[in-house]
Design a protein around this motif. Structure first.
Motif, short mmCIF file in Angstrom:
data_model
loop_
_atom_site.label_atom_id
_atom_site.label_comp_id
_atom_site.label_asym_id
_atom_site.label_seq_id
_atom_site.Cartn_x
_atom_site.Cartn_y
_atom_site.Cartn_z
N LEU A 79 34.21 37.34 45.45
CA LEU A 79 34.83 38.15 44.92
C LEU A 79 33.92 39.25 44.04
CD1 LEU A 79 36.28 37.10 41.60
CD2 LEU A 79 36.04 35.76 43.38
N GLY A 80 34.03 40.64 43.01
CA GLY A 80 33.78 41.49 42.43
C GLY A 80 33.94 42.55 42.25
N PRO A 81 33.12 43.59 41.76
CA PRO A 81 33.39 45.02 41.45
C PRO A 81 33.99 45.50 43.03
CG PRO A 81 31.41 44.52 40.83
CD PRO A 81 31.85 43.45 41.28
N ASP A 82 34.96 46.06 42.90
CA ASP A 82 35.12 47.49 44.34
C ASP A 82 33.36 47.58 45.18
OD1 ASP A 82 36.44 48.81 45.80
OD2 ASP A 82 35.95 50.47 44.79
N THR A 91 39.31 48.47 40.90
CA THR A 91 38.11 48.52 40.43
C THR A 91 37.51 46.75 41.07
OG1 THR A 91 39.13 47.92 37.86
CG2 THR A 91 38.19 49.74 38.64
N GLY A 92 38.69 46.40 41.11
CA GLY A 92 38.06 44.67 41.69
C GLY A 92 38.31 44.71 43.27
N GLU A 93 37.68 43.93 43.98
CA GLU A 93 37.59 43.54 45.15
C GLU A 93 37.82 42.27 45.32
OE1 GLU A 93 36.00 44.76 49.62
OE2 GLU A 93 35.63 46.25 47.95
N THR A 116 41.38 33.87 41.83
CA THR A 116 40.48 35.32 42.07
C THR A 116 41.39 36.83 41.72
OG1 THR A 116 39.28 34.98 44.81
CG2 THR A 116 39.56 37.36 44.00
N LEU A 120 38.64 38.06 38.44
CA LEU A 120 38.54 39.56 38.17
C LEU A 120 39.93 40.21 36.88
CD1 LEU A 120 38.94 40.40 42.13
CD2 LEU A 120 36.85 40.96 40.69
N GLN A 123 37.30 40.16 34.22
CA GLN A 123 36.12 40.85 33.91
C GLN A 123 36.63 41.79 33.80
OE1 GLN A 123 34.58 40.30 38.09
NE2 GLN A 123 33.63 38.68 37.88
N HIS A 125 39.72 43.57 34.36
CA HIS A 125 39.65 45.09 36.61
C HIS A 125 41.14 45.14 36.66
CE1 HIS A 125 35.84 45.14 37.91
NE2 HIS A 125 36.06 44.27 38.10
N MET A 128 42.87 45.22 42.41
CA MET A 128 42.12 44.53 43.17
C MET A 128 42.75 44.87 44.28
SD MET A 128 41.83 40.88 43.73
CE MET A 128 43.16 40.38 45.32
#
Length: 177
Positions: A79-82, A91-93, A116, A120, A123, A125, A128
């Motif tokens: 996982l992480g930013p889009d 903004t999260g993916e 997840t 996120l 962070q 977000h 997602m």
């Protein structure tokens, strides 16, 4: 009953992550993606790729594993930013979530999804998305049961084949995970 621990991946988890990725792809996507692609996947190559990814100080993602003490790694999520999905309010993916076939339907995927979401949110977000191959009814059903909203679809190219992927969006503040 097995206890599943979800935690950040460590280097020693990478053989298990590679096994989950290869075995799950072969079980889920046979007849969907080119057979040559599935047969070319190897544990060693995937382990090496994950090791390089985790060692890269610029990698913006996180890798989580689901581990059962007596068994080892049975699932993982990346996982992480889009990654430029075309849906700017998400903004999260969730880049990937895989669970060994023998462990599906036992809450492992839900536990990875919940961690997840927590990661996120921590962070910053609030929303997602996740992309799923359109011809993956089990994966699509999983995200739909979790409340994912169908956002759209796009075409992908994989080993010379054109595939369709669909995006599901989640408002992470809903807190039902």
């Amino acid at each position: 009953m097995h206890v599943v621990e979800v935690r950040p991946a460590r280097p020693e988890d990478l053989p298990g992550v590679a096994r989950v990725q290869v075995d799950t792809w072969r079980a889920t996507y046979r007849g969907v993606v080119p057979e040559a692609f599935l047969e070319a996947m190897s544990y060693e190559e995937r382990e090496t790729r994950w090791a390089r990814t985790l060692a890269d100080p610029g990698w913006p993602g996180r890798l989580l594993v689901a581990e059962v003490e007596e068994v080892g790694v049975v699932g993982f999520a990346a996982l992480g930013p889009d990654r430029n999905s075309g849906f700017p309010s998400y903004t999260g993916e969730l880049w990937a979530l895989y669970v060994l076939p023998a462990w599906q339907g036992q809450g492992v995927g839900r536990a990875l999804f919940a961690e997840t979401v927590r990661t996120l949110l921590a962070q910053g977000h609030g929303r997602m998305l996740v992309w799923v191959l359109k011809e993956n009814p089990r994966g699509r059903g999983f995200y739909e049961r979790l409340g994912g909203v169908l956002l759209g679809e796009r075409e992908l190219e994989l080993s010379g084949s054109r595939l369709l992927a669909v995006a599901y969006g989640f408002d992470l503040g809903e807190g039902r995970w």
